[in-house]
Scaffold this active site. Sequence first.
Site, PDB file in Angstrom:
ATOM      1  N   ARG A 180       0.694  -1.327  -0.127  1.00 11.95           N
ATOM      2  CA  ARG A 180      -0.145   0.080  -0.070  1.00 11.95           C
ATOM      3  C   ARG A 180       0.853   1.105   0.172  1.00 11.95           C
ATOM      4  NH1 ARG A 180      -4.471  -2.238   4.147  1.00 11.95           N
ATOM      5  NH2 ARG A 180      -5.914  -3.288   2.660  1.00 11.95           N
ATOM      6  N   LYS A 234     -18.066 -17.787   2.713  1.00  8.66           N
ATOM      7  CA  LYS A 234     -19.602 -18.011   3.221  1.00  8.66           C
ATOM      8  C   LYS A 234     -20.473 -17.391   1.947  1.00  8.66           C
ATOM      9  CE  LYS A 234     -19.604 -17.477   8.117  1.00  8.66           C
ATOM     10  NZ  LYS A 234     -19.854 -16.442   9.137  1.00  8.66           N
ATOM     11  N   GLY A 259      -9.340  -8.994  -0.175  1.00  6.12           N
ATOM     12  CA  GLY A 259      -7.881  -9.291   0.525  1.00  6.12           C
ATOM     13  C   GLY A 259      -7.225 -10.687   0.286  1.00  6.12           C
ATOM     14  N   GLY A 304     -13.572  -4.786   0.538  1.00 10.45           N
ATOM     15  CA  GLY A 304     -15.283  -4.077   0.676  1.00 10.45           C
ATOM     16  C   GLY A 304     -15.550  -3.157  -0.168  1.00 10.45           C
TER      17      GLY A 304
END
Length: 420
Positions: free
Chosen positions: A35, A221, A377, A400
């Site tokens: 980053r 999930k 991620g 996200g």
Amino acid sequence: MYKIDSYDFKGKRAIIRVDFNVPLDAEGRVTDDTRIRAAIPTIEKVLEGGGSVILMSHLGRPKKNNDTKFSLAQIIPAIEARLGRKVLFAGDAMGDKAAEMARGLKPGEVMLLENLRFHAEEEGKPRGVADDATDEQKAEAKSAVKTSQKEFVKRLASYADCYINDAFGTAHRAHASTALIADYFPHDKMFGYVMENELRAIDSIMENPRRPFCAVLGGSKVSTKISIIEKLMEKVDSIVLGGGMTYTFEAALGGRIGNSICEPEMFPVALEILRKAKQKGVRIVTSPDALIADAFSADAHTSTAPSNDIPDGWEGVDIGEEGKRVFREHILGCKTILWNGPVGVFEIDKFATGSRAVAEAIAEATDKGAYSLIGGGDSVACINKFGLADRVSYVSTGGGALLEYMEGKELPGVAAIRKS
Ligand code: AMP
């Protein structure tokens, strides 16, 4: 809104929201500076244009001010190493020293503010409210932090002449530094290169993908991926389904899944996804076989079973050999590939070979001219772990934020820059 390439930075102080939320080891050393590296072109653009830079970021989730474990002072050596210049540290973002340092900043100089999340005002969420507080007390605390947030934003804005948002990873949050501050720079706000590249990459595959377009979706999930699956169904030709969530689909179809991870409450959703896919002509590719383990650990015994016939006492932890072949062949036939989520428990080497096969197939397809975007991620961690980041078209910095943007949601950090 300006484009960073056409803005005149001469003599200007630019406050840049970067995403320096980097992983640290126990001694506070940066273990992965991806980053930081990503932000360098934006910082250099300002400096080369004759401006100076004020860097601001969050790090982790501190619950109080001055928690040294979360101090950005720790990452200064890593920034200096990549930038090849000294970075001044202002300490607390709200302190007099920060204001003074910003005022005195000369062209070519770079300063860093302390972790913005040392202040509740950054996120605008009250802290220290007792669990048993009344609704009224909670509302009061919320209103108090919203009021002090205005001062916080105003103060940050007072340090600079222009604002650059280069933190895609937090663009889905309406925080002080990611969205609210932009209002103070109606004519002097812009995206940095990280943001520009992210938006261009995602827009290009969502708006005008070369076909066939396939999404490889994994992860644990179904519940966390439903909206993205539904959105992608409008765009893609096929979805390669892997990871823990496949067992919810297998079980919903009546298969035996042993102890595999499963969300029974998602059965109707899973069946509806399959029905819609059929209706839209979207091919769903799953692995015929699973690598199964008798425990969720590196020293577990392993075997292989059909994905819909896993014996009791065993759980699916990765795709099997047949699945690797099927996934590879399918991926190699695609011209646009999006990958989000590992197809197995990649953190354990023994269960990572399916995710490696997917990563290799995507790299191979990219070599042959396909466009590939890796996001989220864990898939980014996978592609880095296998040393293949340089062989795919684009590795997104957003988890996200990426998913929300793809789902078609307006990200506050993006909207704040775009609105006039
Ligand atoms: P997500 O954050 O939803 O993308 O999920 C990523 C996580 O899914 C990783 O930590 C993987 O270890 C986990 N995962 C992938 N496949 C499986 C599986 N078969 N069983 C349990 N967890 C899995």
